[in-house]
Scaffold this motif. Structure first.
Motif, PDB file in Angstrom:
ATOM      1  N   LEU A  24      45.060  20.520  45.191  1.00 32.53           N
ATOM      2  CA  LEU A  24      44.131  20.407  43.695  1.00 32.53           C
ATOM      3  C   LEU A  24      43.108  19.611  44.064  1.00 32.53           C
ATOM      4  N   THR A  25      43.482  18.482  44.455  1.00 33.80           N
ATOM      5  CA  THR A  25      42.377  17.308  44.891  1.00 33.80           C
ATOM      6  C   THR A  25      41.162  17.708  45.333  1.00 33.80           C
ATOM      7  N   ALA A  26      41.487  18.517  46.685  1.00 41.13           N
ATOM      8  CA  ALA A  26      40.385  19.172  47.352  1.00 41.13           C
ATOM      9  C   ALA A  26      39.638  20.263  46.652  1.00 41.13           C
ATOM     10  N   MET A  27      40.305  21.073  45.851  1.00 37.12           N
ATOM     11  CA  MET A  27      39.725  22.183  45.005  1.00 37.12           C
ATOM     12  C   MET A  27      38.790  21.570  44.093  1.00 37.12           C
ATOM     13  N   VAL A  28      39.088  20.477  43.211  1.00 33.76           N
ATOM     14  CA  VAL A  28      38.166  19.991  42.257  1.00 33.76           C
ATOM     15  C   VAL A  28      37.178  19.369  42.999  1.00 33.76           C
ATOM     16  N   LEU A  29      37.191  18.552  43.954  1.00 30.76           N
ATOM     17  CA  LEU A  29      36.256  17.757  44.514  1.00 30.76           C
ATOM     18  C   LEU A  29      35.190  18.889  44.949  1.00 30.76           C
ATOM     19  N   ASP A  30      35.631  20.060  45.636  1.00 37.96           N
ATOM     20  CA  ASP A  30      34.656  20.804  46.183  1.00 37.96           C
ATOM     21  C   ASP A  30      33.828  21.404  44.817  1.00 37.96           C
ATOM     22  N   GLY A  31      34.920  22.190  44.235  1.00 39.36           N
ATOM     23  CA  GLY A  31      34.338  23.043  42.938  1.00 39.36           C
ATOM     24  C   GLY A  31      33.593  22.674  42.004  1.00 39.36           C
ATOM     25  N   ALA A  48      44.291  23.454  29.474  1.00 37.70           N
ATOM     26  CA  ALA A  48      42.758  22.797  29.607  1.00 37.70           C
ATOM     27  C   ALA A  48      42.781  22.531  31.326  1.00 37.70           C
ATOM     28  N   TYR A  49      43.896  22.133  31.649  1.00 39.10           N
ATOM     29  CA  TYR A  49      43.826  21.632  32.864  1.00 39.10           C
ATOM     30  C   TYR A  49      43.857  22.912  34.033  1.00 39.10           C
ATOM     31  N   GLU A  50      44.675  23.975  33.508  1.00 38.07           N
ATOM     32  CA  GLU A  50      44.437  25.064  34.373  1.00 38.07           C
ATOM     33  C   GLU A  50      43.376  25.743  34.119  1.00 38.07           C
ATOM     34  N   GLU A  51      42.716  25.574  33.044  1.00 42.49           N
ATOM     35  CA  GLU A  51      41.235  26.575  32.948  1.00 42.49           C
ATOM     36  C   GLU A  51      40.241  25.389  33.864  1.00 42.49           C
ATOM     37  N   ARG A  52      40.394  24.243  33.932  1.00 38.85           N
ATOM     38  CA  ARG A  52      39.453  23.523  34.565  1.00 38.85           C
ATOM     39  C   ARG A  52      39.591  23.797  36.236  1.00 38.85           C
ATOM     40  N   LEU A  53      40.717  24.050  36.608  1.00 41.61           N
ATOM     41  CA  LEU A  53      41.157  24.432  37.977  1.00 41.61           C
ATOM     42  C   LEU A  53      40.711  25.832  38.474  1.00 41.61           C
ATOM     43  N   TYR A  54      40.785  26.761  37.470  1.00 42.50           N
ATOM     44  CA  TYR A  54      40.137  27.984  37.771  1.00 42.50           C
ATOM     45  C   TYR A  54      38.814  28.020  38.053  1.00 42.50           C
ATOM     46  N   GLN A  55      38.002  27.199  36.799  1.00 36.88           N
ATOM     47  CA  GLN A  55      36.747  27.084  37.097  1.00 36.88           C
ATOM     48  C   GLN A  55      36.173  26.404  38.459  1.00 36.88           C
ATOM     49  N   ALA A  56      36.955  25.237  38.759  1.00 38.79           N
ATOM     50  CA  ALA A  56      36.671  24.689  39.991  1.00 38.79           C
ATOM     51  C   ALA A  56      36.965  25.680  41.235  1.00 38.79           C
ATOM     52  N   GLN A  81      36.696  28.848  41.224  1.00 37.46           N
ATOM     53  CA  GLN A  81      35.558  29.987  41.338  1.00 37.46           C
ATOM     54  C   GLN A  81      34.377  29.203  41.707  1.00 37.46           C
ATOM     55  N   GLN A  82      34.125  27.927  41.863  1.00 33.49           N
ATOM     56  CA  GLN A  82      32.986  27.364  42.398  1.00 33.49           C
ATOM     57  C   GLN A  82      33.120  26.679  43.640  1.00 33.49           C
ATOM     58  N   LEU A  83      34.158  27.154  44.519  1.00 31.71           N
ATOM     59  CA  LEU A  83      34.466  26.749  45.663  1.00 31.71           C
ATOM     60  C   LEU A  83      33.353  26.923  46.734  1.00 31.71           C
ATOM     61  N   LYS A  84      32.840  26.055  47.437  1.00 31.91           N
ATOM     62  CA  LYS A  84      31.359  26.567  48.219  1.00 31.91           C
ATOM     63  C   LYS A  84      31.819  26.302  49.738  1.00 31.91           C
ATOM     64  N   ALA A  85      32.834  25.548  50.128  1.00 30.01           N
ATOM     65  CA  ALA A  85      33.458  25.616  51.316  1.00 30.01           C
ATOM     66  C   ALA A  85      34.267  26.817  51.827  1.00 30.01           C
ATOM     67  N   PRO A  86      34.291  27.276  52.976  1.00 32.24           N
ATOM     68  CA  PRO A  86      35.087  28.279  53.512  1.00 32.24           C
ATOM     69  C   PRO A  86      36.801  28.023  53.185  1.00 32.24           C
ATOM     70  N   LEU A 110      43.674  35.292  44.087  1.00 28.72           N
ATOM     71  CA  LEU A 110      42.736  35.922  45.036  1.00 28.72           C
ATOM     72  C   LEU A 110      41.870  36.914  44.047  1.00 28.72           C
ATOM     73  N   ASP A 111      42.350  37.500  43.046  1.00 28.61           N
ATOM     74  CA  ASP A 111      41.455  38.337  42.152  1.00 28.61           C
ATOM     75  C   ASP A 111      40.474  37.790  41.421  1.00 28.61           C
ATOM     76  N   ALA A 112      40.749  36.324  41.174  1.00 28.62           N
ATOM     77  CA  ALA A 112      39.880  35.673  40.330  1.00 28.62           C
ATOM     78  C   ALA A 112      38.986  34.818  41.562  1.00 28.62           C
ATOM     79  N   VAL A 113      39.339  34.443  42.634  1.00 33.73           N
ATOM     80  CA  VAL A 113      38.377  33.905  43.632  1.00 33.73           C
ATOM     81  C   VAL A 113      38.530  34.849  44.825  1.00 33.73           C
ATOM     82  N   PRO A 114      37.655  36.023  44.952  1.00 36.69           N
ATOM     83  CA  PRO A 114      37.891  36.931  46.109  1.00 36.69           C
ATOM     84  C   PRO A 114      37.406  36.219  47.385  1.00 36.69           C
ATOM     85  N   HIS A 115      36.492  35.248  47.325  1.00 39.36           N
ATOM     86  CA  HIS A 115      36.057  34.708  48.641  1.00 39.36           C
ATOM     87  C   HIS A 115      37.005  33.995  49.258  1.00 39.36           C
ATOM     88  N   VAL A 116      38.199  33.672  48.749  1.00 40.19           N
ATOM     89  CA  VAL A 116      39.180  32.846  49.544  1.00 40.19           C
ATOM     90  C   VAL A 116      40.018  33.703  50.160  1.00 40.19           C
TER      91      VAL A 116
END
Length: 289
Positions: free
Chosen positions: A105-112, A210-218, A220-225, A246-252
């Motif tokens: 989760l830390t890595a996800m929020v950092l990058d997203g 609110a935290y779950e929504e924040r994580l989903y937004q992060a 969906q904005q992941l930039k690294a492979p 995977l449906d919400a973030v298909p590039h993962v």
């Protein structure tokens, strides 16, 4: 090559204990442990990754292991992300990130949530923006048990772990637990700040949503492979949860380690580490040991 000690100052007079594995001139890779664990949970994986030509860094998150405890109980994701960002800044180059549970989760929020990616690649280990509540409750119940009373011996602590993780080998060596415990006044206690669990458990339903929504937004904005590694027996990231992710973030990308629960690296280290190496070799086709 044996590991060597490291120490990072992530805010004034606040230090995190760490280890480096391999040659510091090689591409860096940071391994972030889960809540209630320490950097020692990555020992086998860090060694194998360093043998593959990576400079693997493991560190105790704030409030864990030999790192400093927060005087203000700052154990939410913003504090964890700030620490990781400070470590990356000190490295001076983009590392690959392998994060289990809390570390993922830390890595996800950092990058997203960063304007530009601070990571070269990300591996999320059995974690997604949404999790099965029963699995989270089981983790909290395990962390809460023996919190005040501790354990009379390493064998007693190992028995508690075996009851929580029945898929683990019955030949588990209790001495491996010693680095995850503090010995005080004749008893062993988990090596993390009890205030941390109180902070996590005190979140209101509205804060959790609110935290779950924040994580989903992060996410969906992941930039690294990014790769998500799910434990086939996980009660935290079920097949349904991973499918929704995977449906919400298909590039993962995704893979499942059969026979492993939420603690994938500890349950099936060989299969887990091979999955990580395979992914990194695809991301870095020119990388050689």
């Amino acid at each position: 090559m044996p590991s060597h000690p490291l120490r990072f100052e992530t805010e004034p007079h606040f230090f995190l204990s760490a280890e480096g594995w391999g040659n510091p001139t090689h591409p860096p890779l940071i391994l972030l442990h889960g809540g209630g664990q320490t950097r020692h949970s990555w020992g086998d994986t860090a060694q194998k990754l360093s043998n593959q030509g990576w400079y693997a860094i493991t560190y105790d998150a704030r409030g864990h292991g030999e790192s400093d405890w927060s005087a203000t109980g700052n154990y939410l994701v913003d504090g964890l992300v700030a620490d990781l960002k400070a470590i990356i800044h000190q490295l001076g180059t983009k590392p690959a990130l392998v994060g289990a549970s809390m570390g993922g989760l830390t890595a996800m929020v950092l990058d997203g949530e960063s304007d530009e990616s601070l990571a070269s690649a990300i591996v999320l280990v059995d974690i997604a923006p949404k999790a099965e509540q029963k699995g989270i409750e089981r983790i909290f119940a395990f962390m809460s048990s023996h919190l005040e009373s501790g354990f009379g011996s390493l064998e007693e602590a190992a028995a508690a772990v075996s009851a929580y993780l029945p898929q683990r080998s019955k030949n588990y060596d209790p001495s491996r637990l010693e680095k995850n415990l503090r010995f005080r006044e004749g008893r062993y206690y988990w090596h993390w700040d009890p205030q941390m669990l109180k902070v996590w458990k005190n979140a209101t339903p509205d804060q959790q949503i609110a935290y779950e929504e924040r994580l989903y937004q992060a996410a969906q904005q992941l930039k690294a492979p990014t790769l998500i590694v799910r434990g086939g027996m996980s009660d935290v990231v079920s097949e349904r949860v991973m499918a929704e992710f995977l449906d919400a973030v298909p590039h993962v990308r995704s893979t499942t380690v059969s026979g492993a629960g939420h603690m994938v690296a500890g349950d099936s280290n060989h299969a887990f580490t091979n999955a990580v190496i395979t992914f990194l070799e695809e991301v870095y086709p020119s990388h050689t040991p």
